[in-house]
Scaffold this motif. Sequence first.
Motif, PDB file in Angstrom:
ATOM      1  N   ALA A  56       0.830  -1.206   0.000  1.00 49.28           N
ATOM      2  CA  ALA A  56       0.000   0.000   0.000  1.00 49.28           C
ATOM      3  C   ALA A  56       0.866   1.258   0.000  1.00 49.28           C
ATOM      4  O   ALA A  56       0.554   2.244  -0.677  1.00 49.28           O
ATOM      5  CB  ALA A  56      -0.935  -0.003   1.207  1.00 49.28           C
ATOM      6  N   ALA A  57       1.961   1.224   0.751  1.00 48.26           N
ATOM      7  CA  ALA A  57       2.876   2.366   0.780  1.00 48.26           C
ATOM      8  C   ALA A  57       3.529   2.581  -0.584  1.00 48.26           C
ATOM      9  O   ALA A  57       3.673   3.718  -1.050  1.00 48.26           O
ATOM     10  CB  ALA A  57       3.945   2.152   1.854  1.00 48.26           C
ATOM     11  N   ILE A  58       3.918   1.488  -1.247  1.00 45.10           N
ATOM     12  CA  ILE A  58       4.527   1.597  -2.577  1.00 45.10           C
ATOM     13  C   ILE A  58       3.524   2.155  -3.583  1.00 45.10           C
ATOM     14  O   ILE A  58       3.870   2.973  -4.443  1.00 45.10           O
ATOM     15  CB  ILE A  58       5.066   0.224  -3.024  1.00 45.10           C
ATOM     16  CG1 ILE A  58       6.309  -0.142  -2.206  1.00 45.10           C
ATOM     17  CG2 ILE A  58       5.396   0.213  -4.519  1.00 45.10           C
ATOM     18  CD1 ILE A  58       6.790  -1.570  -2.407  1.00 45.10           C
ATOM     19  N   ALA A  59       2.255   1.733  -3.489  1.00 43.41           N
ATOM     20  CA  ALA A  59       1.223   2.260  -4.396  1.00 43.41           C
ATOM     21  C   ALA A  59       1.116   3.775  -4.264  1.00 43.41           C
ATOM     22  O   ALA A  59       0.955   4.487  -5.270  1.00 43.41           O
ATOM     23  CB  ALA A  59      -0.121   1.603  -4.095  1.00 43.41           C
ATOM     24  N   LYS A  60       1.231   4.274  -3.044  1.00 43.93           N
ATOM     25  CA  LYS A  60       1.171   5.723  -2.830  1.00 43.93           C
ATOM     26  C   LYS A  60       2.416   6.398  -3.383  1.00 43.93           C
ATOM     27  O   LYS A  60       2.334   7.424  -4.072  1.00 43.93           O
ATOM     28  CB  LYS A  60       1.006   6.026  -1.343  1.00 43.93           C
ATOM     29  CG  LYS A  60       0.701   7.477  -1.045  1.00 43.93           C
ATOM     30  CD  LYS A  60       0.263   7.650   0.395  1.00 43.93           C
ATOM     31  CE  LYS A  60      -0.188   9.083   0.647  1.00 43.93           C
ATOM     32  NZ  LYS A  60      -0.685   9.260   2.034  1.00 43.93           N
ATOM     33  N   LEU A  61       3.572   5.840  -3.110  1.00 43.37           N
ATOM     34  CA  LEU A  61       4.818   6.420  -3.617  1.00 43.37           C
ATOM     35  C   LEU A  61       4.865   6.409  -5.142  1.00 43.37           C
ATOM     36  O   LEU A  61       5.436   7.316  -5.754  1.00 43.37           O
ATOM     37  CB  LEU A  61       6.011   5.641  -3.060  1.00 43.37           C
ATOM     38  CG  LEU A  61       6.354   5.863  -1.580  1.00 43.37           C
ATOM     39  CD1 LEU A  61       7.377   4.827  -1.123  1.00 43.37           C
ATOM     40  CD2 LEU A  61       6.885   7.265  -1.351  1.00 43.37           C
ATOM     41  N   ALA A  62       4.277   5.388  -5.750  1.00 37.32           N
ATOM     42  CA  ALA A  62       4.316   5.230  -7.211  1.00 37.32           C
ATOM     43  C   ALA A  62       3.237   6.046  -7.918  1.00 37.32           C
ATOM     44  O   ALA A  62       3.125   5.979  -9.150  1.00 37.32           O
ATOM     45  CB  ALA A  62       4.156   3.758  -7.564  1.00 37.32           C
ATOM     46  N   ASP A  63       2.444   6.792  -7.155  1.00 33.70           N
ATOM     47  CA  ASP A  63       1.318   7.551  -7.727  1.00 33.70           C
ATOM     48  C   ASP A  63       0.323   6.631  -8.430  1.00 33.70           C
ATOM     49  O   ASP A  63      -0.284   6.993  -9.449  1.00 33.70           O
ATOM     50  CB  ASP A  63       1.803   8.635  -8.700  1.00 33.70           C
ATOM     51  CG  ASP A  63       2.475   9.803  -7.991  1.00 33.70           C
ATOM     52  OD1 ASP A  63       2.208  10.001  -6.785  1.00 33.70           O
ATOM     53  OD2 ASP A  63       3.272  10.501  -8.634  1.00 33.70           O
ATOM     54  N   MET A  64       0.153   5.423  -7.894  1.00 31.94           N
ATOM     55  CA  MET A  64      -0.828   4.493  -8.446  1.00 31.94           C
ATOM     56  C   MET A  64      -1.994   4.261  -7.491  1.00 31.94           C
ATOM     57  O   MET A  64      -2.887   3.451  -7.776  1.00 31.94           O
ATOM     58  CB  MET A  64      -0.168   3.154  -8.807  1.00 31.94           C
ATOM     59  CG  MET A  64       0.814   3.252  -9.962  1.00 31.94           C
ATOM     60  SD  MET A  64       1.331   1.621 -10.589  1.00 31.94           S
ATOM     61  CE  MET A  64      -0.156   1.086 -11.448  1.00 31.94           C
ATOM     62  N   THR A 101      22.856   2.203   0.400  1.00 33.50           N
ATOM     63  CA  THR A 101      21.807   1.195   0.405  1.00 33.50           C
ATOM     64  C   THR A 101      20.450   1.857   0.615  1.00 33.50           C
ATOM     65  O   THR A 101      20.363   3.031   0.986  1.00 33.50           O
ATOM     66  CB  THR A 101      22.060   0.157   1.510  1.00 33.50           C
ATOM     67  OG1 THR A 101      22.200   0.832   2.764  1.00 33.50           O
ATOM     68  CG2 THR A 101      23.321  -0.650   1.218  1.00 33.50           C
ATOM     69  N   ILE A 102      19.399   1.089   0.372  1.00 37.87           N
ATOM     70  CA  ILE A 102      18.039   1.567   0.571  1.00 37.87           C
ATOM     71  C   ILE A 102      17.723   1.512   2.052  1.00 37.87           C
ATOM     72  O   ILE A 102      17.755   0.444   2.665  1.00 37.87           O
ATOM     73  CB  ILE A 102      17.038   0.701  -0.219  1.00 37.87           C
ATOM     74  CG1 ILE A 102      17.342   0.752  -1.713  1.00 37.87           C
ATOM     75  CG2 ILE A 102      15.600   1.134   0.057  1.00 37.87           C
ATOM     76  CD1 ILE A 102      16.578  -0.286  -2.530  1.00 37.87           C
ATOM     77  N   ARG A 103      17.431   2.665   2.633  1.00 38.55           N
ATOM     78  CA  ARG A 103      17.105   2.716   4.056  1.00 38.55           C
ATOM     79  C   ARG A 103      15.624   2.938   4.305  1.00 38.55           C
ATOM     80  O   ARG A 103      15.128   2.678   5.390  1.00 38.55           O
ATOM     81  CB  ARG A 103      17.921   3.808   4.738  1.00 38.55           C
ATOM     82  CG  ARG A 103      19.426   3.563   4.644  1.00 38.55           C
ATOM     83  CD  ARG A 103      20.245   4.680   5.241  1.00 38.55           C
ATOM     84  NE  ARG A 103      21.670   4.422   5.033  1.00 38.55           N
ATOM     85  CZ  ARG A 103      22.570   4.396   6.012  1.00 38.55           C
ATOM     86  NH1 ARG A 103      22.202   4.595   7.250  1.00 38.55           N
ATOM     87  NH2 ARG A 103      23.835   4.161   5.736  1.00 38.55           N
ATOM     88  N   SER A 104      14.937   3.457   3.327  1.00 34.73           N
ATOM     89  CA  SER A 104      13.484   3.617   3.412  1.00 34.73           C
ATOM     90  C   SER A 104      12.916   3.504   2.005  1.00 34.73           C
ATOM     91  O   SER A 104      13.648   3.642   1.014  1.00 34.73           O
ATOM     92  CB  SER A 104      13.115   4.965   4.036  1.00 34.73           C
ATOM     93  OG  SER A 104      13.420   6.029   3.151  1.00 34.73           O
ATOM     94  N   LEU A 105      11.632   3.262   1.927  1.00 34.96           N
ATOM     95  CA  LEU A 105      11.000   3.104   0.623  1.00 34.96           C
ATOM     96  C   LEU A 105      11.157   4.348  -0.245  1.00 34.96           C
ATOM     97  O   LEU A 105      11.249   4.258  -1.467  1.00 34.96           O
ATOM     98  CB  LEU A 105       9.512   2.786   0.792  1.00 34.96           C
ATOM     99  CG  LEU A 105       9.184   1.487   1.530  1.00 34.96           C
ATOM    100  CD1 LEU A 105       7.674   1.342   1.674  1.00 34.96           C
ATOM    101  CD2 LEU A 105       9.778   0.280   0.822  1.00 34.96           C
ATOM    102  N   GLN A 106      11.210   5.503   0.398  1.00 39.96           N
ATOM    103  CA  GLN A 106      11.337   6.765  -0.347  1.00 39.96           C
ATOM    104  C   GLN A 106      12.680   6.907  -1.042  1.00 39.96           C
ATOM    105  O   GLN A 106      12.820   7.765  -1.935  1.00 39.96           O
ATOM    106  CB  GLN A 106      11.127   7.964   0.578  1.00 39.96           C
ATOM    107  CG  GLN A 106       9.741   8.049   1.181  1.00 39.96           C
ATOM    108  CD  GLN A 106       9.657   7.370   2.532  1.00 39.96           C
ATOM    109  OE1 GLN A 106      10.253   6.312   2.744  1.00 39.96           O
ATOM    110  NE2 GLN A 106       8.929   7.963   3.443  1.00 39.96           N
ATOM    111  N   ASP A 107      13.669   6.117  -0.673  1.00 42.92           N
ATOM    112  CA  ASP A 107      14.979   6.210  -1.321  1.00 42.92           C
ATOM    113  C   ASP A 107      14.927   5.743  -2.775  1.00 42.92           C
ATOM    114  O   ASP A 107      15.782   6.110  -3.584  1.00 42.92           O
ATOM    115  CB  ASP A 107      16.010   5.361  -0.563  1.00 42.92           C
ATOM    116  CG  ASP A 107      16.396   5.966   0.773  1.00 42.92           C
ATOM    117  OD1 ASP A 107      16.152   7.172   0.984  1.00 42.92           O
ATOM    118  OD2 ASP A 107      16.936   5.224   1.622  1.00 42.92           O
TER     119      ASP A 107
END
Length: 236
Positions: A56-64, A101-107
């Motif tokens: 769900a968080a990725i869907a928001k970050l991806a504008d989907m 490295t990736i530390r949060s989804l926003q990276d």
Amino acid sequence: MYSLKKYSLLLIIALTGLFACKKDDYYLDSGLANPYFKGNVVDYLNAKPFYFDTIAAIAKLADMENILKSDTVTFFAPTDYSVQNLIVWCNNSLYNNGYDTIRSLQDVPKEIWRKYLSFYVFHGANQLKDYPQIDYSLLINFPGQTYYSWDMQPMNIGVVYNSDNGVKYVGYRQLSISYIPDISRPTNWMTSMVASCNIITDNGVVHVLNAGHNYFGFDANKFTQDVQAAFASSGK
């Protein structure tokens, strides 16, 4: 759902043990899910944060997010388990090649999240009965069908007719979805099976992928290459 600003890799890794001991039934036993859900696809994800809060968080970050809320869609839902595996894989490669490295989804740039999340989203509301048969040992006769995902990635979707007591095709039926990396080599696929299918929401259908779907986006190497290129261009 966890705040996007606070959702870190540490939390994803901390859930590893819980995935192993708590989620097997949901992943592996088709039919456990209630087939009817009052709400849209995003509401469904938010209603089951133990499995889908990262998605769900990725869907928001991806504008989907609005697509999954408002359009008529079929969503082959990957679980948080696949994101956790992907980020661990990706971070190992980034670290070995001298990148942050990736530390949060926003990276991860939203364009990358969009590219890979869109693999799972299709126009229209399709249930298991709407897809053709596939037999991975006899593709010439039962090839499934190529469908184009939301952003036009070719994917194969088909229904496996399992055997029962040695009799072919009379057992239970299970949806499968395959990523096609190269359309010129249409059987060079990465395939995942559905654990719970035909979850009917107000705006479409959700089919939940099982634990055999190890990596969000299907191809961990390609995802890692995209992230590394993005980090290189930004000087990370």
